[in-house]
Design a protein around this motif. Sequence first.
Motif, PDB file in Angstrom:
ATOM      1  N   ASN A 118     -62.145 -18.280  55.470  1.00 42.32           N
ATOM      2  CA  ASN A 118     -63.378 -17.122  54.955  1.00 42.32           C
ATOM      3  C   ASN A 118     -62.747 -16.928  53.419  1.00 42.32           C
ATOM      4  OD1 ASN A 118     -64.578 -16.896  57.235  1.00 42.32           O
ATOM      5  ND2 ASN A 118     -63.590 -14.969  57.984  1.00 42.32           N
ATOM      6  N   LEU A 119     -61.497 -16.998  53.353  1.00 37.24           N
ATOM      7  CA  LEU A 119     -61.025 -16.725  51.960  1.00 37.24           C
ATOM      8  C   LEU A 119     -61.202 -18.098  50.920  1.00 37.24           C
ATOM      9  CD1 LEU A 119     -59.843 -14.749  50.129  1.00 37.24           C
ATOM     10  CD2 LEU A 119     -57.361 -15.397  50.812  1.00 37.24           C
ATOM     11  N   ASN A 160     -66.103  -8.880  51.865  1.00 34.24           N
ATOM     12  CA  ASN A 160     -65.423  -8.740  52.960  1.00 34.24           C
ATOM     13  C   ASN A 160     -63.875  -9.071  52.870  1.00 34.24           C
ATOM     14  OD1 ASN A 160     -67.965  -8.042  53.955  1.00 34.24           O
ATOM     15  ND2 ASN A 160     -68.374 -10.140  54.460  1.00 34.24           N
ATOM     16  N   VAL A 161     -63.343  -8.964  51.796  1.00 32.46           N
ATOM     17  CA  VAL A 161     -61.888  -9.140  51.548  1.00 32.46           C
ATOM     18  C   VAL A 161     -61.001  -7.710  51.199  1.00 32.46           C
ATOM     19  CG1 VAL A 161     -59.794 -10.703  50.658  1.00 32.46           C
ATOM     20  CG2 VAL A 161     -61.834 -11.730  51.292  1.00 32.46           C
ATOM     21  N   SER A 162     -60.217  -7.175  51.884  1.00 31.07           N
ATOM     22  CA  SER A 162     -59.785  -5.716  51.596  1.00 31.07           C
ATOM     23  C   SER A 162     -58.915  -5.749  50.406  1.00 31.07           C
ATOM     24  CB  SER A 162     -59.068  -5.289  52.952  1.00 31.07           C
ATOM     25  OG  SER A 162     -57.944  -6.057  53.089  1.00 31.07           O
TER      26      SER A 162
END
Length: 294
Positions: A118-119, A160-162
């Motif tokens: 995802n990253l 969607n990445v904290s």
Amino acid sequence: MQRRLAAIVHADLAGFTRMMEGAETRTFRHLKSAQIEVWRPAIDAGRGRLVGTAGDAMLAEFGSAVSAVAAAIDIQERMAQFNELLSEEQRMLFRVGVHLGEVIIDDEDQNIFGDGVNLAARIQTLAEPGGIAVSRAVRDLVELRTEYAFHDGGEHQLKNVSRSVQVFHVRRAKLVSPGTTTRMVPQITLRFEGPDSAGRKHAFEVSMEKLVGQSQGMCIGRAADQCELVVPHPTVSRRHARLSVAGEALQVEDLGSTNGTAVNGTVLKAGAPTALQAGSKLRLGDVELVLHHT
């Protein structure tokens, strides 16, 4: 289900929707040709695995960050040649993202999932069309290879990445010619800094381009009239050590100093070069310096 560490390459075709609207059949044909003529050969050459394709997106994994970056650059260079045969409106410019992280492998179809994938996909969106963006984890492992140049793209808050993610843009380094040898040189500065046993701070820095331009490397020592890189401390010999680039690696060797040279706690034998990388601790006598890149 298995887990493993992998270098992930994710790519997406810029302007794909517009291209499909204008010439669907032609765009699809060119995309398939790019997969066969560019992507698969480049991934195979880097000993990677093409995990899958979905529309205009492609996903591959590699066993190392070095292999992944090399393949990403190879892909973009092959795509540039591929595009030379196409008109300007038909040219296919991929954004490529590279990240090193843990992946989950589906036992049935060997697809990969997880935060690492995802990253890589999010980082890809920050690349220029025809360019490559990588995470800091990748940059730190690859930066000292002299054929690549990195540019800090800053920290970004990705969807969607904290946590914020620092991104770097990478390309093949420019050519310089020290003497008769042509080499690739990354545009970075090496900075060594740290305290002596009394807590006094010492530091010096040198650009990689300047270092590569010195065929015999650069001397580190106490004597300003004999060394290019000076550490004015009584436990440092007048000519203590030599910093150089051999092949693609930054290295240091002791020059028979009185109080010795150590890298990460290991004392070096005189005349035996040892590799350095970001974060390496270089001890010269009673002075311990940490290597940073800027």
